[in-house]
Design an enzyme around this catalytic site. Structure first.
Site, mmCIF file in Angstrom:
data_model
loop_
_atom_site.group_PDB
_atom_site.id
_atom_site.type_symbol
_atom_site.label_atom_id
_atom_site.label_comp_id
_atom_site.label_asym_id
_atom_site.label_seq_id
_atom_site.Cartn_x
_atom_site.Cartn_y
_atom_site.Cartn_z
ATOM 1 N N THR B 102 0.863 -1.189 0.000
ATOM 2 C CA THR B 102 0.000 0.000 0.000
ATOM 3 C C THR B 102 0.894 1.231 0.000
ATOM 4 O O THR B 102 1.778 1.368 0.847
ATOM 5 C CB THR B 102 -0.886 0.001 1.254
ATOM 6 O OG1 THR B 102 -1.736 -1.148 1.196
ATOM 7 C CG2 THR B 102 -1.728 1.257 1.347
ATOM 8 N N LYS B 178 -6.977 1.869 -3.311
ATOM 9 C CA LYS B 178 -6.597 1.263 -2.025
ATOM 10 C C LYS B 178 -6.599 2.307 -0.915
ATOM 11 O O LYS B 178 -7.017 2.017 0.214
ATOM 12 C CB LYS B 178 -5.214 0.603 -2.141
ATOM 13 C CG LYS B 178 -4.700 -0.056 -0.843
ATOM 14 C CD LYS B 178 -5.474 -1.305 -0.456
ATOM 15 C CE LYS B 178 -5.149 -1.853 0.929
ATOM 16 N NZ LYS B 178 -3.934 -2.653 0.988
ATOM 17 N N LYS B 246 0.744 4.317 9.316
ATOM 18 C CA LYS B 246 1.282 4.515 7.966
ATOM 19 C C LYS B 246 0.175 4.862 6.965
ATOM 20 O O LYS B 246 0.260 5.869 6.252
ATOM 21 C CB LYS B 246 1.998 3.235 7.509
ATOM 22 C CG LYS B 246 2.406 3.230 6.041
ATOM 23 C CD LYS B 246 3.159 1.959 5.654
ATOM 24 C CE LYS B 246 2.294 0.755 5.390
ATOM 25 N NZ LYS B 246 1.567 0.806 4.096
#
Lengths: 304, 304
Positions: B102, B178, B246
Protein backbone atom coordinates in the site's frame (compact mmCIF):
# COMPACT_ATOMS: atom_id res chain seq x y z
CA UNK A 1 -56.18 -7.48 25.67
CA UNK A 2 -59.51 -6.21 24.39
CA UNK A 3 -62.45 -8.31 23.28
CA UNK A 4 -64.29 -8.33 19.94
CA UNK A 5 -61.82 -10.84 18.53
CA UNK A 6 -59.11 -8.18 18.39
CA UNK A 7 -55.57 -8.19 19.74
CA UNK A 8 -56.40 -5.15 21.81
CA UNK A 9 -56.50 -1.40 21.43
CA UNK A 10 -53.36 0.39 20.29
CA UNK A 11 -52.52 4.03 19.76
CA UNK A 12 -49.72 5.24 17.51
CA UNK A 13 -48.51 8.77 18.16
CA UNK A 14 -46.54 10.18 15.24
CA UNK A 15 -47.65 8.93 11.82
CA UNK A 16 -44.64 9.67 9.64
CA UNK A 17 -43.17 6.96 7.43
CA UNK A 18 -42.14 4.90 10.47
CA UNK A 19 -45.22 5.40 12.64
CA UNK A 20 -47.65 4.86 9.77
CA UNK A 21 -45.91 1.63 8.81
CA UNK A 22 -46.08 0.43 12.42
CA UNK A 23 -49.79 1.31 12.54
CA UNK A 24 -50.31 -0.79 9.41
CA UNK A 25 -48.50 -3.72 11.04
CA UNK A 26 -50.67 -3.41 14.15
CA UNK A 27 -53.87 -3.27 12.06
CA UNK A 28 -52.79 -6.35 10.15
CA UNK A 29 -52.26 -8.19 13.44
CA UNK A 30 -55.84 -7.45 14.52
CA UNK A 31 -55.34 -4.43 16.76
CA UNK A 32 -57.88 -1.67 16.88
CA UNK A 33 -55.63 1.29 16.07
CA UNK A 34 -56.10 4.98 16.70
CA UNK A 35 -53.42 7.46 15.77
CA UNK A 36 -52.45 11.07 16.09
CA UNK A 37 -50.19 13.33 14.07
CA UNK A 38 -50.26 17.12 13.70
CA UNK A 39 -50.34 16.69 9.89
CA UNK A 40 -53.87 16.13 8.60
CA UNK A 41 -52.57 14.27 5.54
CA UNK A 42 -51.06 11.68 7.90
CA UNK A 43 -54.39 11.31 9.71
CA UNK A 44 -56.24 10.84 6.42
CA UNK A 45 -53.79 8.16 5.41
CA UNK A 46 -54.36 6.30 8.69
CA UNK A 47 -58.15 6.50 8.30
CA UNK A 48 -57.90 5.15 4.76
CA UNK A 49 -55.89 2.22 6.10
CA UNK A 50 -58.58 1.33 8.65
CA UNK A 51 -57.43 3.23 11.73
CA UNK A 52 -59.12 5.99 13.67
CA UNK A 53 -57.80 9.52 13.15
CA UNK A 54 -57.70 11.12 16.58
CA UNK A 55 -57.76 14.80 17.51
CA UNK A 56 -54.94 14.68 20.05
CA UNK A 57 -52.47 12.24 21.65
CA UNK A 58 -54.87 11.76 24.54
CA UNK A 59 -57.80 11.15 22.19
CA UNK A 60 -55.79 8.50 20.35
CA UNK A 61 -54.73 6.86 23.60
CA UNK A 62 -58.17 6.78 25.23
CA UNK A 63 -58.48 3.29 26.72
CA UNK A 64 -55.51 1.95 24.73
CA UNK A 65 -53.63 -1.07 26.10
CA UNK A 66 -50.54 -0.08 24.12
CA UNK A 67 -49.37 3.38 23.15
CA UNK A 68 -46.56 3.44 20.59
CA UNK A 69 -44.74 6.79 20.63
CA UNK A 70 -42.93 7.28 17.32
CA UNK A 71 -41.84 10.88 17.60
CA UNK A 72 -38.49 12.55 17.02
CA UNK A 73 -36.90 12.96 20.43
CA UNK A 74 -37.24 12.94 24.21
CA UNK A 75 -38.93 16.35 24.37
CA UNK A 76 -41.65 15.31 21.93
CA UNK A 77 -42.09 12.02 23.76
CA UNK A 78 -42.52 13.89 27.03
CA UNK A 79 -45.03 16.25 25.40
CA UNK A 80 -47.23 13.51 23.91
CA UNK A 81 -47.24 11.59 27.19
CA UNK A 82 -47.52 14.36 29.76
CA UNK A 83 -48.39 17.54 27.85
CA UNK A 84 -51.84 19.02 27.27
CA UNK A 85 -54.27 16.24 26.33
CA UNK A 86 -51.45 13.72 26.59
CA UNK A 87 -51.52 9.94 26.63
CA UNK A 88 -50.51 9.14 30.19
CA UNK A 89 -53.84 9.85 31.84
CA UNK A 90 -55.99 8.74 28.90
CA UNK A 91 -54.60 5.27 28.28
CA UNK A 92 -55.76 2.07 30.04
CA UNK A 93 -54.78 2.13 33.72
CA UNK A 94 -52.31 -0.75 33.38
CA UNK A 95 -51.32 -0.05 29.77
CA UNK A 96 -47.81 0.22 28.36
CA UNK A 97 -46.05 2.93 26.38
CA UNK A 98 -43.62 1.62 23.76
CA UNK A 99 -41.25 4.56 23.38
CA UNK A 100 -39.35 4.47 20.08
CA UNK A 101 -37.55 7.83 19.88
CA UNK A 102 -33.77 7.84 20.12
CA UNK A 103 -32.83 9.66 23.32
CA UNK A 104 -30.28 9.78 26.10
CA UNK A 105 -30.64 6.96 28.65
CA UNK A 106 -31.27 9.42 31.48
CA UNK A 107 -34.24 10.87 29.63
CA UNK A 108 -35.68 7.38 29.11
CA UNK A 109 -35.22 6.62 32.81
CA UNK A 110 -36.95 9.85 33.81
CA UNK A 111 -39.91 9.22 31.48
CA UNK A 112 -40.29 5.68 32.79
CA UNK A 113 -40.21 6.83 36.40
CA UNK A 114 -42.89 9.46 35.80
CA UNK A 115 -45.13 7.09 33.85
CA UNK A 116 -44.78 4.31 36.41
CA UNK A 117 -45.75 6.78 39.13
CA UNK A 118 -49.02 7.13 37.20
CA UNK A 119 -49.50 3.35 37.28
CA UNK A 120 -48.61 2.72 33.65
CA UNK A 121 -45.66 0.79 32.18
CA UNK A 122 -42.84 2.08 30.00
CA UNK A 123 -40.84 0.12 27.46
CA UNK A 124 -37.65 1.81 26.26
CA UNK A 125 -37.67 0.60 22.65
CA UNK A 126 -35.59 2.53 20.14
CA UNK A 127 -35.63 0.91 16.74
CA UNK A 128 -33.49 0.16 13.73
CA UNK A 129 -34.71 -0.29 10.18
CA UNK A 130 -36.45 1.99 7.70
CA UNK A 131 -39.97 2.62 6.50
CA UNK A 132 -40.18 -0.61 4.50
CA UNK A 133 -39.45 -2.72 7.56
CA UNK A 134 -41.88 -0.66 9.64
CA UNK A 135 -44.63 -1.39 7.11
CA UNK A 136 -43.99 -5.11 6.90
CA UNK A 137 -43.58 -5.60 10.65
CA UNK A 138 -39.91 -6.53 10.58
CA UNK A 139 -38.27 -3.74 12.54
CA UNK A 140 -35.43 -4.36 14.95
CA UNK A 141 -36.09 -3.00 18.43
CA UNK A 142 -33.48 -2.50 21.14
CA UNK A 143 -35.75 -2.83 24.13
CA UNK A 144 -35.42 -2.68 27.88
CA UNK A 145 -37.96 -2.41 30.67
CA UNK A 146 -39.76 -4.28 33.40
CA UNK A 147 -41.21 -7.77 32.97
CA UNK A 148 -44.66 -6.17 33.16
CA UNK A 149 -43.85 -3.71 30.38
CA UNK A 150 -42.57 -6.48 28.10
CA UNK A 151 -45.57 -8.69 28.88
CA UNK A 152 -48.13 -5.98 28.15
CA UNK A 153 -46.36 -4.98 24.92
CA UNK A 154 -45.79 -8.54 23.72
CA UNK A 155 -48.48 -8.81 21.03
CA UNK A 156 -47.73 -5.33 19.67
CA UNK A 157 -44.00 -6.06 19.57
CA UNK A 158 -44.68 -9.31 17.73
CA UNK A 159 -46.69 -7.36 15.17
CA UNK A 160 -44.06 -4.67 14.61
CA UNK A 161 -40.68 -6.39 14.91
CA UNK A 162 -38.67 -9.00 13.10
CA UNK A 163 -35.94 -8.93 15.74
CA UNK A 164 -36.60 -7.94 19.32
CA UNK A 165 -33.59 -7.54 21.59
CA UNK A 166 -34.38 -7.73 25.32
CA UNK A 167 -31.50 -5.69 26.65
CA UNK A 168 -32.29 -5.24 30.30
CA UNK A 169 -34.95 -4.88 32.96
CA UNK A 170 -34.99 -1.10 33.20
CA UNK A 171 -35.55 1.83 30.86
CA UNK A 172 -32.31 3.42 29.67
CA UNK A 173 -30.51 0.28 28.60
CA UNK A 174 -32.23 0.10 25.22
CA UNK A 175 -31.44 3.79 24.77
CA UNK A 176 -27.76 3.24 25.59
CA UNK A 177 -27.41 0.42 23.06
CA UNK A 178 -29.08 2.64 20.49
CA UNK A 179 -26.63 5.47 21.19
CA UNK A 180 -23.66 3.11 20.63
CA UNK A 181 -25.23 2.21 17.30
CA UNK A 182 -25.77 5.87 16.45
CA UNK A 183 -22.15 6.71 17.28
CA UNK A 184 -21.05 4.14 14.71
CA UNK A 185 -23.74 4.95 12.15
CA UNK A 186 -22.99 8.67 12.27
CA UNK A 187 -19.24 8.19 11.96
CA UNK A 188 -19.72 5.75 9.09
CA UNK A 189 -21.95 8.16 7.15
CA UNK A 190 -19.45 11.01 7.59
CA UNK A 191 -16.58 8.69 6.63
CA UNK A 192 -18.44 7.43 3.56
CA UNK A 193 -19.01 11.02 2.43
CA UNK A 194 -15.41 12.01 3.16
CA UNK A 195 -14.08 8.97 1.29
CA UNK A 196 -16.26 9.48 -1.77
CA UNK A 197 -15.35 13.16 -1.99
CA UNK A 198 -11.66 12.27 -1.53
CA UNK A 199 -12.01 9.69 -4.32
CA UNK A 200 -13.54 12.36 -6.53
CA UNK A 201 -10.63 14.68 -5.76
CA UNK A 202 -8.26 11.86 -6.77
CA UNK A 203 -10.10 11.56 -10.09
CA UNK A 204 -11.50 8.08 -9.53
CA UNK A 205 -14.64 6.67 -11.13
CA UNK A 206 -17.09 6.87 -8.20
CA UNK A 207 -19.35 4.03 -9.34
CA UNK A 208 -16.25 1.85 -9.49
CA UNK A 209 -15.23 2.98 -6.01
CA UNK A 210 -18.64 1.84 -4.75
CA UNK A 211 -18.18 -1.56 -6.43
CA UNK A 212 -14.70 -2.05 -5.00
CA UNK A 213 -15.35 -0.82 -1.46
CA UNK A 214 -18.54 -2.82 -0.98
CA UNK A 215 -16.42 -5.94 -1.70
CA UNK A 216 -13.54 -4.84 0.53
CA UNK A 217 -12.61 -4.36 4.17
CA UNK A 218 -13.59 -0.67 4.03
CA UNK A 219 -17.27 -1.51 3.71
CA UNK A 220 -19.97 -0.55 6.20
CA UNK A 221 -23.72 -0.91 6.33
CA UNK A 222 -23.99 2.86 5.96
CA UNK A 223 -21.51 3.05 3.06
CA UNK A 224 -23.58 0.50 1.17
CA UNK A 225 -26.85 2.26 2.03
CA UNK A 226 -25.94 5.95 1.59
CA UNK A 227 -23.36 6.08 -1.22
CA UNK A 228 -26.01 5.28 -3.89
CA UNK A 229 -27.63 8.62 -2.93
CA UNK A 230 -24.32 10.33 -3.76
CA UNK A 231 -23.94 8.44 -7.05
CA UNK A 232 -27.51 9.37 -8.02
CA UNK A 233 -27.17 12.96 -6.81
CA UNK A 234 -30.42 12.33 -4.91
CA UNK A 235 -30.56 14.18 -1.60
CA UNK A 236 -34.32 13.94 -1.00
CA UNK A 237 -34.33 13.10 2.70
CA UNK A 238 -34.65 9.43 3.55
CA UNK A 239 -32.98 10.39 6.83
CA UNK A 240 -32.08 14.03 7.32
CA UNK A 241 -28.77 15.62 8.35
CA UNK A 242 -30.56 17.01 11.44
CA UNK A 243 -31.13 13.47 12.75
CA UNK A 244 -27.40 12.96 13.19
CA UNK A 245 -26.87 16.48 14.47
CA UNK A 246 -29.27 15.36 17.20
CA UNK A 247 -28.01 11.80 17.72
CA UNK A 248 -24.27 12.50 17.67
CA UNK A 249 -25.09 15.49 19.87
CA UNK A 250 -26.61 13.08 22.41
CA UNK A 251 -23.50 10.85 22.13
CA UNK A 252 -21.06 13.68 22.83
CA UNK A 253 -23.27 15.01 25.65
CA UNK A 254 -23.41 11.57 27.27
CA UNK A 255 -19.67 11.13 26.86
CA UNK A 256 -18.88 14.56 28.25
CA UNK A 257 -21.15 13.99 31.23
CA UNK A 258 -19.31 10.77 32.08
CA UNK A 259 -15.89 12.30 31.34
CA UNK A 260 -15.24 10.05 28.36
CA UNK A 261 -13.56 11.30 25.15
CA UNK A 262 -15.11 10.48 21.76
CA UNK A 263 -12.88 12.35 19.30
CA UNK A 264 -13.94 10.39 16.22
CA UNK A 265 -17.65 10.90 16.92
CA UNK A 266 -16.84 14.52 17.72
CA UNK A 267 -15.23 15.05 14.31
CA UNK A 268 -18.20 13.41 12.57
CA UNK A 269 -20.65 15.62 14.49
CA UNK A 270 -18.80 18.71 13.27
CA UNK A 271 -19.25 17.54 9.68
CA UNK A 272 -23.02 17.15 10.14
CA UNK A 273 -23.09 20.60 11.77
CA UNK A 274 -21.15 22.14 8.87
CA UNK A 275 -23.60 20.55 6.45
CA UNK A 276 -26.57 21.90 8.42
CA UNK A 277 -24.90 25.30 8.68
CA UNK A 278 -24.56 25.34 4.89
CA UNK A 279 -28.34 25.04 4.59
CA UNK A 280 -28.70 21.28 4.05
CA UNK A 281 -30.03 20.26 7.47
CA UNK A 282 -33.32 18.94 6.14
CA UNK A 283 -31.74 17.15 3.18
CA UNK A 284 -30.57 13.55 3.15
CA UNK A 285 -27.65 12.88 5.47
CA UNK A 286 -25.47 11.88 2.50
CA UNK A 287 -25.40 15.65 1.91
CA UNK A 288 -22.20 15.67 3.94
CA UNK A 289 -20.61 14.62 0.62
CA UNK A 290 -22.07 17.73 -1.02
CA UNK A 291 -20.49 19.86 1.67
CA UNK A 292 -17.03 18.44 0.90
CA UNK A 293 -17.75 18.92 -2.80
CA UNK A 294 -18.77 22.56 -2.34
CA UNK A 295 -15.72 23.30 -0.24
CA UNK A 296 -13.35 21.74 -2.75
CA UNK A 297 -15.17 22.59 -5.99
CA UNK A 298 -15.74 18.95 -6.91
CA UNK A 299 -18.17 17.92 -9.60
CA UNK A 300 -20.37 15.33 -7.88
CA UNK A 301 -23.69 14.23 -9.44
CA UNK A 302 -26.49 16.61 -8.43
CA UNK A 303 -24.00 19.26 -7.29
CA UNK A 304 -25.20 22.79 -7.87
CA UNK B 1 6.22 -18.38 -19.75
CA UNK B 2 8.93 -20.88 -18.97
CA UNK B 3 9.17 -24.43 -20.24
CA UNK B 4 9.42 -27.68 -18.28
CA UNK B 5 5.62 -27.90 -18.05
CA UNK B 6 5.57 -25.05 -15.56
CA UNK B 7 3.58 -21.84 -15.56
CA UNK B 8 6.83 -19.90 -15.52
CA UNK B 9 9.32 -18.61 -13.01
CA UNK B 10 8.13 -16.39 -10.20
CA UNK B 11 9.90 -14.61 -7.38
CA UNK B 12 8.19 -13.53 -4.17
CA UNK B 13 9.98 -10.83 -2.18
CA UNK B 14 8.79 -10.65 1.39
CA UNK B 15 7.69 -13.96 2.91
CA UNK B 16 5.53 -12.89 5.82
CA UNK B 17 2.07 -14.34 6.29
CA UNK B 18 0.86 -12.70 3.09
CA UNK B 19 3.89 -13.30 0.87
CA UNK B 20 4.33 -16.90 1.98
CA UNK B 21 0.67 -17.63 1.29
CA UNK B 22 1.01 -16.11 -2.17
CA UNK B 23 4.14 -18.21 -2.81
CA UNK B 24 2.16 -21.30 -1.87
CA UNK B 25 -0.60 -20.34 -4.31
CA UNK B 26 1.98 -19.83 -7.08
CA UNK B 27 3.61 -23.19 -6.35
CA UNK B 28 0.24 -24.91 -6.45
CA UNK B 29 -0.44 -23.34 -9.85
CA UNK B 30 2.78 -24.84 -11.26
CA UNK B 31 5.14 -21.88 -10.99
CA UNK B 32 8.78 -22.39 -10.18
CA UNK B 33 9.07 -20.09 -7.15
CA UNK B 34 12.09 -18.48 -5.56
CA UNK B 35 11.72 -16.16 -2.60
CA UNK B 36 13.60 -13.78 -0.40
CA UNK B 37 13.06 -12.48 3.10
CA UNK B 38 15.56 -11.15 5.63
CA UNK B 39 14.24 -13.66 8.20
CA UNK B 40 15.87 -17.06 7.82
CA UNK B 41 12.85 -18.79 9.36
CA UNK B 42 10.74 -17.45 6.51
CA UNK B 43 13.25 -18.79 3.98
CA UNK B 44 13.24 -22.22 5.62
CA UNK B 45 9.45 -22.29 5.48
CA UNK B 46 9.53 -21.51 1.75
CA UNK B 47 12.10 -24.24 1.08
CA UNK B 48 9.99 -26.75 2.99
CA UNK B 49 7.01 -25.81 0.81
CA UNK B 50 8.96 -26.50 -2.40
CA UNK B 51 10.35 -23.10 -3.23
CA UNK B 52 13.94 -21.91 -3.54
CA UNK B 53 15.31 -19.83 -0.66
CA UNK B 54 17.33 -17.04 -2.25
CA UNK B 55 20.14 -14.96 -0.78
CA UNK B 56 18.87 -11.58 -1.95
CA UNK B 57 16.01 -9.98 -3.88
CA UNK B 58 18.14 -10.08 -7.02
CA UNK B 59 19.00 -13.73 -6.48
CA UNK B 60 15.31 -14.59 -6.09
CA UNK B 61 14.40 -12.62 -9.22
CA UNK B 62 17.12 -14.04 -11.47
CA UNK B 63 15.37 -14.81 -14.76
CA UNK B 64 11.89 -14.55 -13.23
CA UNK B 65 8.98 -13.72 -15.51
CA UNK B 66 6.99 -12.37 -12.56
CA UNK B 67 8.31 -10.70 -9.41
CA UNK B 68 5.74 -10.29 -6.65
CA UNK B 69 6.81 -7.62 -4.17
CA UNK B 70 4.98 -8.16 -0.87
CA UNK B 71 6.78 -5.71 1.39
CA UNK B 72 5.49 -3.07 3.78
CA UNK B 73 5.68 0.23 1.93
CA UNK B 74 6.98 2.24 -1.01
CA UNK B 75 10.50 2.62 0.41
CA UNK B 76 10.91 -1.13 0.84
CA UNK B 77 9.49 -1.74 -2.63
CA UNK B 78 11.98 0.70 -4.09
CA UNK B 79 14.81 -0.98 -2.18
CA UNK B 80 13.99 -4.52 -3.33
CA UNK B 81 13.62 -3.39 -6.94
CA UNK B 82 16.43 -0.87 -7.30
CA UNK B 83 18.66 -1.26 -4.23
CA UNK B 84 21.82 -3.32 -3.88
CA UNK B 85 21.29 -6.71 -5.54
CA UNK B 86 17.74 -5.69 -6.43
CA UNK B 87 15.22 -7.32 -8.73
CA UNK B 88 15.00 -4.84 -11.59
CA UNK B 89 18.19 -5.83 -13.36
CA UNK B 90 18.04 -9.52 -12.45
CA UNK B 91 14.56 -10.40 -13.65
CA UNK B 92 13.66 -11.48 -17.21
CA UNK B 93 14.09 -8.59 -19.67
CA UNK B 94 10.36 -8.33 -20.42
CA UNK B 95 9.13 -9.52 -17.01
CA UNK B 96 6.58 -7.86 -14.76
CA UNK B 97 6.68 -6.69 -11.15
CA UNK B 98 3.41 -7.16 -9.27
CA UNK B 99 3.71 -4.52 -6.55
CA UNK B 100 1.44 -5.24 -3.58
CA UNK B 101 2.47 -2.73 -0.92
CA UNK B 102 0.00 0.00 0.00
CA UNK B 103 1.52 3.33 -1.06
CA UNK B 104 0.69 6.78 -2.32
CA UNK B 105 -0.28 6.87 -6.01
CA UNK B 106 2.63 9.17 -6.86
CA UNK B 107 5.10 6.64 -5.46
CA UNK B 108 3.54 3.87 -7.57
CA UNK B 109 3.76 6.08 -10.66
CA UNK B 110 7.42 6.85 -9.98
CA UNK B 111 8.32 3.19 -9.46
CA UNK B 112 6.51 2.22 -12.67
CA UNK B 113 8.30 4.91 -14.66
CA UNK B 114 11.71 3.85 -13.42
CA UNK B 115 11.04 0.14 -14.01
CA UNK B 116 9.63 0.73 -17.48
CA UNK B 117 12.75 2.75 -18.32
CA UNK B 118 14.63 -0.49 -17.61
CA UNK B 119 12.39 -2.36 -20.07
CA UNK B 120 10.32 -4.18 -17.46
CA UNK B 121 6.61 -3.86 -16.67
CA UNK B 122 4.97 -2.71 -13.46
CA UNK B 123 1.57 -3.69 -12.15
CA UNK B 124 0.23 -1.51 -9.31
CA UNK B 125 -1.59 -4.20 -7.34
CA UNK B 126 -2.40 -3.46 -3.70
CA UNK B 127 -4.46 -6.18 -2.13
CA UNK B 128 -7.27 -6.83 0.29
CA UNK B 129 -7.77 -9.99 2.34
CA UNK B 130 -5.76 -11.69 5.04
CA UNK B 131 -3.29 -14.56 5.31
CA UNK B 132 -5.94 -17.26 4.83
CA UNK B 133 -7.01 -15.83 1.49
CA UNK B 134 -3.37 -15.37 0.46
CA UNK B 135 -2.74 -19.06 1.12
CA UNK B 136 -5.77 -20.32 -0.75
CA UNK B 137 -5.30 -18.02 -3.72
CA UNK B 138 -8.43 -15.95 -3.19
CA UNK B 139 -7.06 -12.47 -2.52
CA UNK B 140 -8.71 -9.36 -3.87
CA UNK B 141 -6.33 -7.15 -5.87
CA UNK B 142 -6.98 -3.53 -6.84
CA UNK B 143 -4.82 -3.45 -9.94
CA UNK B 144 -3.87 -0.92 -12.56
CA UNK B 145 -1.20 -0.88 -15.23
CA UNK B 146 -0.49 -1.26 -18.91
CA UNK B 147 -2.02 -3.97 -21.08
CA UNK B 148 1.42 -5.53 -21.27
CA UNK B 149 1.78 -5.60 -17.50
CA UNK B 150 -1.61 -7.26 -17.05
CA UNK B 151 -0.88 -9.77 -19.83
CA UNK B 152 2.47 -10.82 -18.40
CA UNK B 153 1.06 -11.11 -14.88
CA UNK B 154 -2.10 -12.94 -15.93
CA UNK B 155 -1.23 -16.50 -14.85
CA UNK B 156 0.25 -15.34 -11.55
CA UNK B 157 -2.79 -13.15 -10.82
CA UNK B 158 -5.07 -16.08 -11.57
CA UNK B 159 -3.12 -18.17 -9.06
CA UNK B 160 -3.21 -15.57 -6.30
CA UNK B 161 -6.58 -13.82 -6.56
CA UNK B 162 -10.24 -14.62 -6.19
CA UNK B 163 -11.28 -11.15 -7.33
CA UNK B 164 -9.14 -9.04 -9.63
CA UNK B 165 -10.23 -5.46 -10.21
CA UNK B 166 -8.76 -3.85 -13.35
CA UNK B 167 -8.92 -0.23 -12.32
CA UNK B 168 -7.03 1.61 -15.01
CA UNK B 169 -4.26 1.53 -17.54
CA UNK B 170 -1.58 3.22 -15.48
CA UNK B 171 0.13 2.67 -12.16
CA UNK B 172 -1.28 4.86 -9.37
CA UNK B 173 -4.95 4.13 -9.92
CA UNK B 174 -4.88 0.86 -7.99
CA UNK B 175 -3.00 2.69 -5.24
CA UNK B 176 -5.61 5.46 -5.13
CA UNK B 177 -8.50 3.00 -4.80
CA UNK B 178 -6.60 1.26 -2.03
CA UNK B 179 -6.11 4.54 -0.16
CA UNK B 180 -9.86 5.24 -0.31
CA UNK B 181 -10.38 1.80 1.21
CA UNK B 182 -7.76 2.47 3.89
CA UNK B 183 -9.37 5.79 4.80
CA UNK B 184 -12.61 3.94 5.51
CA UNK B 185 -10.98 0.90 7.13
CA UNK B 186 -8.91 3.06 9.49
CA UNK B 187 -11.84 5.24 10.50
CA UNK B 188 -14.01 2.18 11.06
CA UNK B 189 -11.42 0.51 13.33
CA UNK B 190 -11.01 3.67 15.40
CA UNK B 191 -14.81 4.10 15.56
CA UNK B 192 -15.30 0.46 16.58
CA UNK B 193 -12.79 0.91 19.41
CA UNK B 194 -14.31 4.22 20.49
CA UNK B 195 -17.83 2.75 20.45
CA UNK B 196 -16.90 -0.36 22.44
CA UNK B 197 -15.05 1.68 25.05
CA UNK B 198 -18.01 4.11 25.23
CA UNK B 199 -20.33 1.12 25.67
CA UNK B 200 -18.11 -0.12 28.50
CA UNK B 201 -18.28 3.31 30.14
CA UNK B 202 -22.07 3.14 29.88
CA UNK B 203 -21.99 -0.22 31.67
CA UNK B 204 -23.28 -2.30 28.77
CA UNK B 205 -22.60 -6.01 28.23
CA UNK B 206 -19.98 -5.86 25.47
CA UNK B 207 -20.75 -9.28 23.99
CA UNK B 208 -24.36 -8.17 23.69
CA UNK B 209 -23.25 -4.92 22.04
CA UNK B 210 -21.39 -6.98 19.44
CA UNK B 211 -24.51 -9.09 18.79
CA UNK B 212 -26.76 -6.06 18.43
CA UNK B 213 -24.46 -3.89 16.33
CA UNK B 214 -23.56 -6.62 13.86
CA UNK B 215 -27.32 -6.91 13.15
CA UNK B 216 -27.87 -3.15 12.95
CA UNK B 217 -27.11 -0.14 10.77
CA UNK B 218 -23.96 0.65 12.78
CA UNK B 219 -22.15 -2.41 11.49
CA UNK B 220 -18.99 -2.38 9.41
CA UNK B 221 -16.67 -5.03 8.03
CA UNK B 222 -14.02 -3.82 10.48
CA UNK B 223 -16.39 -3.79 13.48
CA UNK B 224 -17.29 -7.40 12.78
CA UNK B 225 -13.64 -8.37 12.26
CA UNK B 226 -11.86 -6.45 15.04
CA UNK B 227 -14.31 -6.31 17.96
CA UNK B 228 -13.83 -10.04 18.72
CA UNK B 229 -10.19 -9.17 19.53
CA UNK B 230 -11.48 -6.69 22.12
CA UNK B 231 -13.97 -9.19 23.57
CA UNK B 232 -11.23 -11.81 23.82
CA UNK B 233 -8.66 -9.34 25.16
CA UNK B 234 -6.37 -10.72 22.42
CA UNK B 235 -4.05 -8.06 21.01
CA UNK B 236 -1.52 -10.37 19.33
CA UNK B 237 -1.03 -8.54 16.05
CA UNK B 238 -3.07 -9.80 13.12
CA UNK B 239 -2.59 -6.30 11.72
CA UNK B 240 -0.57 -3.85 13.79
CA UNK B 241 -1.40 -0.31 14.90
CA UNK B 242 1.62 0.89 12.91
CA UNK B 243 -0.03 -0.21 9.64
CA UNK B 244 -2.75 2.39 10.08
CA UNK B 245 -0.33 4.99 11.37
CA UNK B 246 1.28 4.51 7.97
CA UNK B 247 -1.84 4.18 5.82
CA UNK B 248 -3.89 7.01 7.35
CA UNK B 249 -0.66 9.01 7.24
CA UNK B 250 -0.56 8.48 3.46
CA UNK B 251 -4.25 9.50 3.23
CA UNK B 252 -3.75 12.77 5.10
CA UNK B 253 -0.55 13.50 3.14
CA UNK B 254 -2.35 12.94 -0.18
CA UNK B 255 -5.28 15.06 0.95
CA UNK B 256 -3.06 17.88 2.18
CA UNK B 257 -1.07 17.87 -1.05
CA UNK B 258 -4.27 18.28 -3.07
CA UNK B 259 -5.74 20.82 -0.61
CA UNK B 260 -8.53 18.52 0.46
CA UNK B 261 -9.74 18.30 4.10
CA UNK B 262 -10.23 14.87 5.71
CA UNK B 263 -11.17 15.70 9.30
CA UNK B 264 -12.68 12.32 10.15
CA UNK B 265 -9.64 10.41 8.87
CA UNK B 266 -7.45 12.96 10.65
CA UNK B 267 -9.17 12.25 13.99
CA UNK B 268 -8.78 8.51 13.46
CA UNK B 269 -5.09 8.90 12.64
CA UNK B 270 -4.55 10.74 15.92
CA UNK B 271 -6.10 7.80 17.80
CA UNK B 272 -3.69 5.34 16.13
CA UNK B 273 -0.84 7.71 16.94
CA UNK B 274 -1.90 7.97 20.58
CA UNK B 275 -2.05 4.18 20.74
CA UNK B 276 1.41 3.88 19.23
CA UNK B 277 2.70 6.62 21.54
CA UNK B 278 1.40 4.60 24.50
CA UNK B 279 3.67 1.72 23.45
CA UNK B 280 1.20 -0.44 21.54
CA UNK B 281 2.37 0.27 17.97
CA UNK B 282 3.28 -3.34 17.25
CA UNK B 283 0.14 -4.78 18.85
CA UNK B 284 -3.10 -5.50 17.05
CA UNK B 285 -4.86 -2.41 15.75
CA UNK B 286 -7.86 -3.11 18.01
CA UNK B 287 -5.48 -1.83 20.72
CA UNK B 288 -7.04 1.58 20.12
CA UNK B 289 -9.78 0.26 22.44
CA UNK B 290 -7.15 -0.43 25.11
CA UNK B 291 -5.99 3.17 24.82
CA UNK B 292 -9.50 4.48 25.54
CA UNK B 293 -9.75 1.98 28.40
CA UNK B 294 -6.44 3.08 29.91
CA UNK B 295 -7.36 6.74 29.65
CA UNK B 296 -10.74 6.22 31.29
CA UNK B 297 -9.88 3.40 33.70
CA UNK B 298 -12.23 0.93 32.06
CA UNK B 299 -12.08 -2.76 32.77
CA UNK B 300 -11.89 -4.32 29.31
CA UNK B 301 -10.87 -7.99 28.87
CA UNK B 302 -7.08 -8.29 28.72
CA UNK B 303 -6.61 -4.81 30.19
CA UNK B 304 -3.52 -4.50 32.37
Amino acid sequence: MGGNGTSGAAAVIGLGSMGFGMAQSLLRAGFVVAGYDPASVALDRLAAAGGRAAASPGDAARGADVVVAVVVNADQTEAVLFGADGCADAMAPDGVVVSCATMAPERARALAKRLEAAGRHYLDAPMSGGAARAADGSLTMLASGSEAAFARAEAALAAMTGTLYRLGDAAGQGAAFKMVNQLLAGVHIAAACEAMAFASREGLDLARVFDVITQSAGNSWMFENRVPHILDGDYAPKSAVEIFVKDLGIVVDMARASRFPVPVAGAALQMFLMTAAAGMGRDDDASVARLYARIAGLDLPGQE
